[in-house]
Design a protein around this motif. Structure first.
Motif, mmCIF file in Angstrom:
data_model
loop_
_atom_site.group_PDB
_atom_site.id
_atom_site.type_symbol
_atom_site.label_atom_id
_atom_site.label_comp_id
_atom_site.label_asym_id
_atom_site.label_seq_id
_atom_site.Cartn_x
_atom_site.Cartn_y
_atom_site.Cartn_z
ATOM 1 N N GLN A 81 0.706 -1.016 -0.307
ATOM 2 C CA GLN A 81 -0.157 -0.400 -0.085
ATOM 3 C C GLN A 81 1.101 1.271 -0.121
ATOM 4 O OE1 GLN A 81 -2.551 0.016 3.338
ATOM 5 N NE2 GLN A 81 -3.628 -1.592 2.939
ATOM 6 N N ASN A 82 2.273 1.201 0.602
ATOM 7 C CA ASN A 82 3.330 2.459 0.601
ATOM 8 C C ASN A 82 4.440 1.991 0.168
ATOM 9 O OD1 ASN A 82 1.017 4.099 2.423
ATOM 10 N ND2 ASN A 82 1.812 2.131 4.068
ATOM 11 N N TYR A 83 4.706 0.796 -0.476
ATOM 12 C CA TYR A 83 5.987 0.564 -0.940
ATOM 13 C C TYR A 83 6.196 -0.263 -2.501
ATOM 14 C CZ TYR A 83 7.628 2.544 3.453
ATOM 15 O OH TYR A 83 7.311 3.012 4.501
ATOM 16 N N MET A 84 7.244 -0.039 -2.874
ATOM 17 C CA MET A 84 6.936 -1.323 -4.404
ATOM 18 C C MET A 84 7.101 -2.118 -4.381
ATOM 19 S SD MET A 84 7.993 1.724 -7.558
ATOM 20 C CE MET A 84 9.191 3.027 -6.538
ATOM 21 N N ALA A 85 7.944 -2.773 -3.117
ATOM 22 C CA ALA A 85 8.700 -3.621 -2.824
ATOM 23 C C ALA A 85 8.457 -4.134 -1.573
ATOM 24 C CB ALA A 85 9.838 -4.109 -3.504
ATOM 25 N N ALA A 86 8.733 -4.963 -1.076
ATOM 26 C CA ALA A 86 9.425 -6.003 0.352
ATOM 27 C C ALA A 86 9.671 -6.728 0.623
ATOM 28 C CB ALA A 86 7.314 -7.034 1.050
ATOM 29 N N PRO A 87 10.031 -6.720 2.291
ATOM 30 C CA PRO A 87 11.636 -7.529 2.081
ATOM 31 C C PRO A 87 10.775 -9.168 2.079
ATOM 32 C CG PRO A 87 11.987 -5.351 3.146
ATOM 33 C CD PRO A 87 10.780 -5.606 2.462
ATOM 34 N N GLN A 88 11.325 -10.348 1.965
ATOM 35 C CA GLN A 88 11.598 -11.884 2.330
ATOM 36 C C GLN A 88 11.566 -11.893 3.188
ATOM 37 O OE1 GLN A 88 7.777 -12.754 0.861
ATOM 38 N NE2 GLN A 88 7.902 -10.105 0.136
ATOM 39 N N LYS A 89 13.123 -11.832 3.135
ATOM 40 C CA LYS A 89 14.538 -12.769 3.809
ATOM 41 C C LYS A 89 15.592 -12.205 3.801
ATOM 42 C CE LYS A 89 12.291 -17.483 3.989
ATOM 43 N NZ LYS A 89 12.324 -19.228 3.453
ATOM 44 N N MET A 126 4.367 -6.363 -8.424
ATOM 45 C CA MET A 126 3.725 -7.224 -9.313
ATOM 46 C C MET A 126 3.755 -8.900 -8.930
ATOM 47 S SD MET A 126 2.238 -4.880 -10.840
ATOM 48 C CE MET A 126 1.972 -5.445 -12.530
ATOM 49 N N GLY A 127 4.219 -9.197 -7.943
ATOM 50 C CA GLY A 127 5.171 -10.019 -7.971
ATOM 51 C C GLY A 127 6.365 -10.930 -8.436
ATOM 52 N N ARG A 172 26.123 -1.590 -3.798
ATOM 53 C CA ARG A 172 25.195 -1.140 -4.528
ATOM 54 C C ARG A 172 25.106 -2.690 -5.417
ATOM 55 N NH1 ARG A 172 24.634 3.740 -6.927
ATOM 56 N NH2 ARG A 172 25.154 5.734 -5.726
ATOM 57 N N ASP A 173 23.105 -3.421 -6.014
ATOM 58 C CA ASP A 173 23.419 -4.279 -6.891
ATOM 59 C C ASP A 173 22.162 -3.470 -7.139
ATOM 60 O OD1 ASP A 173 23.462 -6.642 -7.576
ATOM 61 O OD2 ASP A 173 23.291 -7.614 -5.764
ATOM 62 N N ASP A 174 21.910 -5.017 -8.707
ATOM 63 C CA ASP A 174 21.444 -4.816 -9.934
ATOM 64 C C ASP A 174 19.437 -4.794 -9.442
ATOM 65 O OD1 ASP A 174 22.751 -3.660 -11.567
ATOM 66 O OD2 ASP A 174 22.832 -5.735 -12.197
ATOM 67 N N THR A 175 18.986 -4.310 -9.469
ATOM 68 C CA THR A 175 16.833 -5.043 -9.115
ATOM 69 C C THR A 175 16.079 -5.055 -10.640
ATOM 70 O OG1 THR A 175 15.994 -2.670 -8.874
ATOM 71 C CG2 THR A 175 17.456 -3.176 -6.984
ATOM 72 N N PRO A 176 15.229 -5.370 -10.553
ATOM 73 C CA PRO A 176 14.195 -4.733 -11.668
ATOM 74 C C PRO A 176 13.794 -3.967 -11.785
ATOM 75 C CG PRO A 176 13.254 -6.844 -9.849
ATOM 76 C CD PRO A 176 14.861 -6.030 -9.607
ATOM 77 N N MET A 273 11.158 2.935 -2.604
ATOM 78 C CA MET A 273 10.742 1.361 -2.987
ATOM 79 C C MET A 273 10.750 0.792 -2.248
ATOM 80 S SD MET A 273 12.397 0.371 -5.309
ATOM 81 C CE MET A 273 12.924 1.984 -6.467
ATOM 82 N N MET A 274 11.011 0.719 -0.804
ATOM 83 C CA MET A 274 10.718 -0.108 0.166
ATOM 84 C C MET A 274 11.091 0.092 1.158
ATOM 85 S SD MET A 274 13.435 -2.410 0.813
ATOM 86 C CE MET A 274 15.400 -2.854 0.999
ATOM 87 N N PRO A 275 10.008 -0.694 2.199
ATOM 88 C CA PRO A 275 10.827 -0.612 4.105
ATOM 89 C C PRO A 275 11.850 0.296 4.150
ATOM 90 C CG PRO A 275 8.392 -1.705 3.691
ATOM 91 C CD PRO A 275 9.668 -2.160 2.815
ATOM 92 N N LEU A 276 13.182 -0.696 3.833
ATOM 93 C CA LEU A 276 14.792 -0.221 4.274
ATOM 94 C C LEU A 276 14.962 0.870 3.689
ATOM 95 C CD1 LEU A 276 15.213 -3.809 4.717
ATOM 96 C CD2 LEU A 276 14.333 -2.268 6.734
ATOM 97 N N PHE A 277 14.543 1.454 3.163
ATOM 98 C CA PHE A 277 15.028 2.713 1.964
ATOM 99 C C PHE A 277 14.547 4.034 2.414
ATOM 100 C CE2 PHE A 277 16.090 1.646 -2.135
ATOM 101 C CZ PHE A 277 16.929 0.579 -2.209
#
Length: 342
Positions: A81-89, A126-127, A172-176, A273-277
Motif C-alpha cells: 500500500q505504501n511501497y513498491m517492494a517488500a523484503p522477504q528474507k 507485481m509479484g 550497490r546491486d541491480d534490481t528489476p 521503493m521499499m521500507p528499508l530505504f
C-alpha cells in the motif's frame, strides 16, 4: 512495555552482584576454566594478565524472515500500500577475527576486524522475486579493557573503544527497477562514522558456576558522506554458566538491545521503493535468549584452546516503523591464548 524489560535486566544484574558477594570464595576470579569466558556472543567480556596474547575467530550468521510493524507482523499486501517492494528474507554472515594483548596486568588491548556478506530476498508489488547482495570488510574496532577489581572470585573491568569507519556505505546491486542502485541501510557494511564506545563488565565465580553482567553504549558521531548516521546503541547483557567438568560448561544468557533510529537520510534512496530505504524505519528494542556451550583444553599441546557455540532467539522485538523480523542468531567461535597462566 519495554521499560519493564529494561527494569528486569537491571534487576537481574543487581541480583547477580548481590549473589556474587554472598557466595564467592576469597581468591581471584580466573579465566582458566571452561566457564571462565562469557558466552561467545559477548565481546570484551574478559581481560588478560601481563604478557598474555589471545587470538579469536567467530562466525556469526543471522537470519531474518518476514516483517514487523512495531511488535506485530505485517503482510506483503499491507506493505504494498505504501511501497513498491517488500523484503522477504535476509541472511547476514559475519566472519570476525580478533586479537588481545595485555601490556600490563591492568590493561588489555583489543582489536577486531570482520568480513560481512549479506543477501536479501524481495518481492515486488507485481509479484516478481529478486535478490540483492553485498559483501566486503566491515568497520574495525579498537578498545582497551581496564581492570578495576579482582578479589573474592569477582571481577570488574571497564571498556573504552572506538569503531573506525573502514566498511563501505556505498554497496550497490541491480534490481528489476534499476541497475547499480544503492542498497538499503541494513545492507551496507559499515557506519561511515567514527563511533566511540564505553562499557562496564562484572564477572563472578563459585566452584561450579559463573555469572556476569555487561553494559555497553555505542555513540555515533557526526554524519557520514551519505548524509546520515546510524542510531546510538545500548546493550545490557546478563548470563550464567555451569561448569560440568574441567573442560566443558553450558550457559544461558539474556541480551537486551536498544537501537535508536537513523538520523538524516541518504538522498540516493527512494523512500517509496521499499521500507528499508526509509530512514525512519529503523531503530528497535529487542530481548534475546541465548543457549551456549564452551569447551576448554587446560593441558596438552592444545592448552588454552577454547571452542564455543551459542544460539540466540528473539523473545521480544519492537521496531520503529516497518522492519524485518529477526528469527535466529548463531555464533561459533575459536579462541587460543598464549602465555596464559592461572
Amino acid at each position: 512495555h519495554f521499560l519493564v524489560y529494561q527494569k528486569y535486566m537491571l534487576l537481574m544484574s543487581t541480583l547477580m552482584l548481590w549473589f556474587g558477594s554472598a557466595i564467592a570464595q576469597k581468591n581471584s576470579w580466573s579465566s582458566a576454566r571452561p566457564d571462565g569466558h562469557a558466552p561467545i556472543r559477548v565481546m570484551g567480556d574478559h581481560y588478560h594478565q601481563k604478557g598474555e596474547v589471545m587470538f579469536s575467530y567467530r562466525f556469526m550468521p543471522m537470519w531474518m524472515d518476514g516483517n514487523l510493524q512495531g511488535s506485530n507482523s505485517i503482510d506483503n499486501e499491507s506493505i504494498y500500500q505504501n511501497y513498491m517492494a517488500a523484503p522477504q528474507k535476509m541472511v547476514m554472515n559475519m566472519h570476525m577475527l580478533g586479537g588481545m594483548y595485555a601490556p600490563t596486568d591492568g590493561l588489555t588491548l583489543m582489536v577486531m576486524g570482520n568480513f560481512i556478506s549479506n543477501t536479501m530476498d524481495l518481492q515486488t508489488k507485481m509479484g516478481a522475486d529478486f535478490a540483492t547482495e553485498s559483501s566486503g570488510f566491515g568497520d574495525i574496532i579498537l578498545a582497551g579493557l581496564i581492570k578495576l577489581h579482582n578479589a573474592n572470585q569477582q571481577s570488574w573491568h571497564a571498556k573504552v573503544g572506538v569503531s573506525i569507519p573502514t566498511g563501505s556505505i556505498d554497496q550497490r546491486d541491480d534490481t528489476p527497477m534499476a541497475t547499480n542502485t544503492p542498497l538499503a541501510y541494513p545492507m551496507q557494511l559499515g557506519s561511515g562514522t567514527w563511533d566511540p564506545s564505553l562499557g562496564l563488565t562484572y564477572l563472578a565465580q563459585s566452584e561450579k558456576f559463573s555469572w556476569g553482567a555487561q553494559l555497553n553504549y555505542l555513540f555515533r558521531l557526526g554524519e557520514n558522506e551519505k548524509e546520515y548516521r546510524f542510531g546510538n546503541k545500548t546493550e545490557v547483557n546478563a548470563w550464567g554458566a555451569h561448569k560440568i567438568s574441567d573442560t566443558w560448561s553450558v550457559s544461558s544468557g539474556l541480551y537486551y538491545t536498544h537501537l535508536q533510529s537513523i538520523e538524516g537520510t541518504n538522498p540516493e534512496l527512494n523512500p517509496m521503493m521499499m521500507p528499508l530505504f526509509r530512514a525512519n524505519n529503523s531503530g528497535r528494542n529487542q530481548l534475546d535468549l541465548g543457549i551456549g556451550t564452551n569447551v576448554y583444553i587446560p593441558s596438552s599441546k592444545w592448552k588454552n584452546l577454547r571452542l564455543a557455540a551459542e544460539l540466540s532467539f528473539p523473545v521480544v522485538q519492537d521496531v520503529t516503523g516497518v522492519q524485518m523480523k529477526q528469527s535466529l542468531i548463531a555464533v561459533l567461535g575459536l579462541q587460543y591464548a598464549l602465555g596464559h597462566h592461572d
